[in-house]
Design a protein around this motif. Structure first.
Motif, PDB file in Angstrom:
ATOM      1  N   GLU A  71       0.835  -1.205   0.000  1.00 26.09           N
ATOM      2  CA  GLU A  71       0.000   0.000   0.000  1.00 26.09           C
ATOM      3  C   GLU A  71       0.866   1.249   0.000  1.00 26.09           C
ATOM      4  OE1 GLU A  71      -3.970   0.623   2.324  1.00 26.09           O
ATOM      5  OE2 GLU A  71      -2.384   1.463   3.593  1.00 26.09           O
ATOM      6  N   THR A  73       0.729   5.298   0.878  1.00 25.70           N
ATOM      7  CA  THR A  73      -0.050   6.304   1.593  1.00 25.70           C
ATOM      8  C   THR A  73       0.637   7.650   1.425  1.00 25.70           C
ATOM      9  OG1 THR A  73      -0.794   4.699   3.246  1.00 25.70           O
ATOM     10  CG2 THR A  73      -0.983   7.035   3.817  1.00 25.70           C
ATOM     11  N   ARG A 143       4.872  11.338   0.292  1.00 29.59           N
ATOM     12  CA  ARG A 143       4.696  10.564   1.516  1.00 29.59           C
ATOM     13  C   ARG A 143       5.143  11.388   2.722  1.00 29.59           C
ATOM     14  NH1 ARG A 143       7.110   4.621   0.619  1.00 29.59           N
ATOM     15  NH2 ARG A 143       9.042   5.785   0.227  1.00 29.59           N
ATOM     16  N   LYS A 182      -4.836   6.530   0.112  1.00 31.29           N
ATOM     17  CA  LYS A 182      -4.209   5.211   0.194  1.00 31.29           C
ATOM     18  C   LYS A 182      -4.420   4.491  -1.136  1.00 31.29           C
ATOM     19  CE  LYS A 182      -4.981   4.792   5.177  1.00 31.29           C
ATOM     20  NZ  LYS A 182      -5.584   3.972   6.271  1.00 31.29           N
ATOM     21  N   GLY A 204      -7.958   8.520   3.098  1.00 32.96           N
ATOM     22  CA  GLY A 204      -7.302   8.315   4.383  1.00 32.96           C
ATOM     23  C   GLY A 204      -7.792   9.300   5.431  1.00 32.96           C
TER      24      GLY A 204
END
Length: 253
Positions: A71, A73, A143, A182, A204
């Motif tokens: 994943e 994010t 990120r 995400k 998210g």
């Protein structure tokens, strides 16, 4: 009970800070002027696996082997189309396309002109029922804890999923640059039975006002970077179309 409240308060503060640390423009400006003077570099690219794999390949900051992640994010601080057309079948390498577009409106090269009217941008002009002009989308994902975004080249098979996610956020009054997103992968198959990896997008959290202000600075940096790209920049070291990757060649509707 008091200890629990104290712990919750610390977590709340951590979330509130988040991307706001990017607001230290003095550090970023100094790093760019001192460490990057005379250098040309591009943002690192995230790779989507072939054959229906469900883990992203992310370049290592240490230059070692890439890390695999189920994943991603981060904040999609900017995104734009990346159209590329080869008259002859693309076989890899850094050969620039005959025609490319970064806005999905105007093509640069041969034939160039309006993308909507271009015969190479119509279904049926390429293999099977696909387009000779390959339509992708470049996502610049920041990120938490990093100063530079990573680039995800989203293939045609994931465009519908991305479009639906964007629509769901806009419906709620949210811009992509103001939320944490995400991204995961699921295995899918095209009409020919070939497996491919399809991106899945989920919400998210909302960014704080301080975080939004910090992200806006990064977005401006990315826009300046994109403004200097050429159609050859779409290619990099990543093939635009690999039949074995299972990229969907049928209409997305």
């Amino acid at each position: 009970m008091a200890a629990k409240k104290s712990s919750e308060k610390k977590n709340e503060v951590a979330v509130t800070q988040g991307y706001a640390v990017l607001g230290n423009r003095e550090f970023l400006d100094d790093a760019m002027s001192d460490d990057c003077m005379g250098l040309e570099f591009s943002f690192d690219r995230i790779k989507i696996p072939a054959g229906g794999g469900t883990a992203f390949e992310i370049p290592s900051a240490d230059g070692d082997e890439a890390e695999l992640a189920k994943e991603l994010t981060g904040v999609v601080c900017y995104n734009h189309p990346a159209y590329a057309m080869y008259r002859n079948k693309y076989t890899g390498g850094n050969n620039p396309p005959d025609c490319g577009s970064f806005d999905g409106v105007t093509g640069i090269g041969t034939p160039g002109g309006k993308c909507a009217r271009c015969p190479y941008n119509q279904f049926g002009s390429g293999e099977g029922q696909g387009k000779l002009c390959k339509n992708k989308r470049m996502l610049y994902i920041l990120r938490e804890g990093e100063l530079f975004p990573l680039v995800l080249s989203l293939p045609a098979g994931s465009l519908k999923s991305f479009t639906n996610y964007v629509k769901s956020q806009l419906t709620r009054g949210r811009k992509l640059s103001k939320v944490v997103t995400k991204i995961s992968l699921k295995r899918a198959t095209n009409s020919s039975g070939i497996a491919y990896s399809q991106a899945v997008f989920t919400f998210g959290r909302l960014l704080s006002q301080d975080e939004c202000s910090a992200i806006a600075e990064v977005t401006d940096m990315v826009k300046n970077y994109v403004a200097n790209l050429t159609p050859a920049s779409i290619v990099e070291d990543e093939p635009l179309f690999d039949p074995e990757s299972g990229e969907v060649i049928e209409p997305l509707t």
